[in-house]
Structure formats: C-alpha cells, structure tokens
Design an enzyme around this catalytic site. Structure first.
Site, PDB file in Angstrom:
ATOM      1  N   SER A 150       0.984  -1.080   0.001  1.00 43.61           N
ATOM      2  CA  SER A 150       0.084   0.080  -0.029  1.00 43.61           C
ATOM      3  C   SER A 150       0.945   1.329   0.044  1.00 43.61           C
ATOM      4  CB  SER A 150      -0.788   0.184   1.386  1.00 43.61           C
ATOM      5  OG  SER A 150      -1.702   1.315   1.307  1.00 43.61           O
ATOM      6  N   TYR A 163      -2.445  -1.198  10.414  1.00 49.34           N
ATOM      7  CA  TYR A 163      -2.235  -1.181   8.962  1.00 49.34           C
ATOM      8  C   TYR A 163      -0.794  -0.701   8.337  1.00 49.34           C
ATOM      9  CZ  TYR A 163      -4.143  -0.913   4.075  1.00 49.34           C
ATOM     10  OH  TYR A 163      -4.409  -1.257   2.600  1.00 49.34           O
TER      11      TYR A 163
HETATM   12  P1  NAD Z   1     -11.484  -6.155   0.130  1.00 49.46           P
HETATM   13  O1  NAD Z   1     -12.208  -5.810   1.232  1.00 49.46           O
HETATM   14  O2  NAD Z   1     -12.579  -5.598  -1.229  1.00 49.46           O
HETATM   15  O3  NAD Z   1     -10.913  -7.465  -0.283  1.00 49.46           O
HETATM   16  C1  NAD Z   1     -10.199  -8.230   0.649  1.00 49.46           C
HETATM   17  C2  NAD Z   1     -10.350  -9.626   0.437  1.00 49.46           C
HETATM   18  O4  NAD Z   1      -9.626 -10.340   1.508  1.00 49.46           O
HETATM   19  C3  NAD Z   1     -11.581 -10.093   0.219  1.00 49.46           C
HETATM   20  O5  NAD Z   1     -11.535 -11.147  -0.728  1.00 49.46           O
HETATM   21  C4  NAD Z   1     -11.723 -10.954   1.697  1.00 49.46           C
HETATM   22  O6  NAD Z   1     -12.613 -12.073   1.637  1.00 49.46           O
HETATM   23  C5  NAD Z   1     -10.258 -11.430   1.934  1.00 49.46           C
HETATM   24  N1  NAD Z   1     -10.183 -11.515   3.322  1.00 49.46           N
HETATM   25  C6  NAD Z   1     -10.146 -10.782   4.492  1.00 49.46           C
HETATM   26  N2  NAD Z   1      -9.904 -11.288   5.802  1.00 49.46           N
HETATM   27  C7  NAD Z   1      -9.605 -12.524   5.232  1.00 49.46           C
HETATM   28  C8  NAD Z   1      -8.893 -13.855   5.709  1.00 49.46           C
HETATM   29  N3  NAD Z   1      -8.879 -13.775   7.113  1.00 49.46           N
HETATM   30  N4  NAD Z   1      -8.462 -14.909   5.179  1.00 49.46           N
HETATM   31  C9  NAD Z   1      -8.888 -14.914   3.877  1.00 49.46           C
HETATM   32  N5  NAD Z   1      -9.222 -13.764   3.127  1.00 49.46           N
HETATM   33  C10 NAD Z   1      -9.669 -12.569   3.762  1.00 49.46           C
HETATM   34  O7  NAD Z   1     -10.131  -4.985  -0.058  1.00 49.46           O
HETATM   35  P2  NAD Z   1      -9.279  -4.292  -1.145  1.00 49.46           P
HETATM   36  O8  NAD Z   1      -9.503  -2.960  -1.285  1.00 49.46           O
HETATM   37  O9  NAD Z   1      -9.429  -5.179  -2.533  1.00 49.46           O
HETATM   38  O10 NAD Z   1      -7.866  -4.954  -0.445  1.00 49.46           O
HETATM   39  C11 NAD Z   1      -6.927  -5.798  -0.859  1.00 49.46           C
HETATM   40  C12 NAD Z   1      -5.740  -5.604  -0.665  1.00 49.46           C
HETATM   41  O11 NAD Z   1      -5.169  -4.386  -1.306  1.00 49.46           O
HETATM   42  C13 NAD Z   1      -5.247  -5.516   0.834  1.00 49.46           C
HETATM   43  O12 NAD Z   1      -4.272  -5.973   1.302  1.00 49.46           O
HETATM   44  C14 NAD Z   1      -5.416  -4.209   1.058  1.00 49.46           C
HETATM   45  O13 NAD Z   1      -4.538  -3.471   2.136  1.00 49.46           O
HETATM   46  C15 NAD Z   1      -4.756  -3.541  -0.263  1.00 49.46           C
HETATM   47  N6  NAD Z   1      -4.943  -2.124  -0.456  1.00 49.46           N
HETATM   48  C16 NAD Z   1      -5.991  -1.690  -0.626  1.00 49.46           C
HETATM   49  C17 NAD Z   1      -6.374  -0.384  -1.103  1.00 49.46           C
HETATM   50  C18 NAD Z   1      -7.500   0.297  -1.497  1.00 49.46           C
HETATM   51  O14 NAD Z   1      -7.518   1.585  -1.481  1.00 49.46           O
HETATM   52  N7  NAD Z   1      -8.494  -0.494  -1.513  1.00 49.46           N
HETATM   53  C19 NAD Z   1      -5.060   0.597  -1.009  1.00 49.46           C
HETATM   54  C20 NAD Z   1      -3.681   0.072  -0.915  1.00 49.46           C
HETATM   55  C21 NAD Z   1      -3.637  -1.291  -0.585  1.00 49.46           C
END
Ligand code: NAD
Length: 268
Positions: A150, A163
């Site tokens: 991130s 985080y």
């Molecule tokens: P999201 O909530 O849409 O998806 C998260 C996924 O992780 C889902 O499939 C969920 O079921 C799964 N998950 C959660 N807990 C779990 C567990 N204990 N075991 C197995 N699966 C689990 O979130 P996203 O925004 O797509 O985030 C995905 C990644 O990207 C994360 O690591 C997040 O930190 C990172 N990220 C997101 C953003 C953003 O702005 N959305 C920015 C930077 C980084």
C-alpha cells in the site's frame, strides 16, 4: 525485446501458469485473479463472502478455477491452501499475497484483537504463503511473488497504526525475500496502491460522509483531495496490468521493489 513485444508478451508470459491469489473474492484480488485468468493462467482463489460470484467471474476465462477457504490468520490453513493448489494444479508459479483488512483508531484506543488480526492477515499470512510456495518455485527456477502492500507501506497516516506497521513490514519482507532469491528465476516484489474504491475503502468513505455530514460523492472527493494528487482512484484493472507486467521476461530483473500506483500520493 522492444516495448511493443513486451506488451504483447504479457498474456504469453502467464499462459498455462498456476496463480494463487489470496483475498480474491472481492476488490483488488478479484481484479488481479480475473486478469491472470484472462491471460491464460489457471487460478486458485481464496477469501470469504461471495465465493460463487468470484468463481463465476474467473471461470469465464479459466473453467478450471478453484477456491480454497483458508483463513489468512491461520498458518496451518495457509499451508493447506498452498498444498491444495499444488495438488490440484501441480504447482504454484505466481503467488499474489493480497488478503487484507483495515481498522481505523488511534493507538491509545486500538483494540488489541484488531491489532493482532491486521498483523496476522496483512503481514504474517504473506510469510506463511511464501514459506510454503517458494521451495517449489526455486526448484523449477521460475516464480513470481507479488505482495500487495500500500502507499501505507511507504508513508503513514494517523489512526492506521496496525495497517501501516503491517504494510511497512510487507515491504521489508519483500526486499529480504527478493535478495534471498536474486540469483534465481524467482522474483519477489511489492505493489503499493493508493486509494482504490473497493469495499475496504467504501467503509472509510461512509465513515467520512457521516463524520463530515456530506454525501458519498463529496466524501470520496475529500478522501482523494487529502492524499491522492491525481484526484482519481486507482483501479483493480490498473493494478492487474502491473502484476501481468511483473510476470513478463521484461521484469526478470525487477527485484525487491515497492512499486507505487498511487496517483502521486507518495511523491509529495
Ligand atoms: P476488499 O475488502 O475488497 O477485499 C479483501 C479480500 O480479502 C476479500 O476477498 C476478503 O474475503 C479477503 N479476506 C479478508 N480477511 C481474510 C482472511 N482472514 N482470510 C482470507 N481472506 C480474507 O479489499 P481490497 O481493497 O481489495 O484490498 C485488497 C488488498 O489491497 C489489501 O491487502 C489492502 O490492504 C490492499 N490495499 C487496498 C487499497 C484500497 O484503497 N482499497 C489501497 C492499498 C492497498
């Protein structure tokens, strides 16, 4: 290799490869898994929630796609997921460590259970999956580990201590593993998105709308204006494009980077 042939090599590099994408039932993970399948990979999904919907989306491109329900906070289940992928598809060539959760509160109010869960799911899970998958990649002398970190792996924001700690940690883990494998065909890199409008971020938009007494659109505008100079959300498709590139031969010598796709957030 010309830049043009690099681009046209993107699907070819992934054709027939086996990809395991954690947290791929939603958001960024689902976008990456779908793109890998579209490029010809066989894909193992993981995550909670709408498993059938995610499988249906990916099976449009890879009829053999599977799902493993491992909880990323449980090391034994992570190991079982990697072994299941090896059993069902023969190996793991591309590992995308993407599962992640968020909790927003200052350190002095941060629930201990949320701290432990974020460190386990956003950081330790990547170690456990890499530990299980790397020996096979090293034996075949080809592999790609892509850790979804991130902008918070590079800079901090208030109220996101767990985080930020986990994401800085995953950037360090990425560098260390990249060095360990630097003379092999296995590369390890991190991708650092800025704001992406997924369910994880929509919760923060909702909280902002409630706190400021504004509507959804205005809350999104304010979140972007605070951090992301492009004023545009990064999309899962853009992140998937970078992941595909990292699988090409053009990226053979890209090792241990933390590649921001953040609209200029960390350039400030
Ligand atoms: P999201 O909530 O849409 O998806 C998260 C996924 O992780 C889902 O499939 C969920 O079921 C799964 N998950 C959660 N807990 C779990 C567990 N204990 N075991 C197995 N699966 C689990 O979130 P996203 O925004 O797509 O985030 C995905 C990644 O990207 C994360 O690591 C997040 O930190 C990172 N990220 C997101 C953003 C953003 O702005 N959305 C920015 C930077 C980084």
């Amino acid at each position: 290799m010309s830049p043009l042939s690099t681009l046209s090599a993107m699907p070819a590099a992934v054709q027939g490869k086996v990809a395991l994408v954690t947290g791929s039932t939603s958001g960024i993970g689902l976008g990456i898994a779908t793109a890998l399948a579209e490029a010809g990979a066989r894909v193992m999904l993981n995550g909670f929630g709408d498993v059938e919907g995610a499988l249906a989306a990916v099976r449009k491109h890879d009829a053999s796609a599977r799902h493993h329900g491992a909880d990323m906070s449980k090391p034994a289940e992570i190991e079982d997921m990697v072994r299941a992928c090896e059993r069902e598809f023969g190996r793991v060539d591309i590992l995308v460590n993407n599962a992640g959760i968020q909790h927003v509160a200052p350190v002095h109010e941060f629930p201990v259970e949320r701290w432990d869960a974020i460190i386990a799911i956003n950081l330790s899970s990547a170690f456990h999956a890499m530990r299980a998958a790397l020996p096979g990649m090293r034996a075949r002398n080809w592999g790609r580990v892509i850790n979804i970190a991130s902008a918070h792996g590079l800079v901090a924001s208030a109220a996101k201590s767990a985080y930020v700690a986990a994401k800085h940690g995953i950037v360090g883990l990425t560098k260390s593993a990249a060095l360990e494998n630097a003379t092999t065909g296995v590369t390890v890199n991190a991708v650092c998105p800025g704001w992406v409008l997924t369910p994880l971020v929509q919760k923060q938009v909702d909280a902002r709308a409630a706190a400021d007494g504004v509507d959804n659109e205005e809350a999104k505008r304010r979140l972007l204006a605070e951090k992301q100079p492009s004023l545009q959300f990064t999309t899962p498709e853009q992140l998937a494009g970078l992941c595909l590139f990292l699988c090409t031969p053009a990226a053979d010598n890209v090792r241990g980077v933390a590649w921001a796709v953040d609209g200029g957030w960390t350039a400030q």
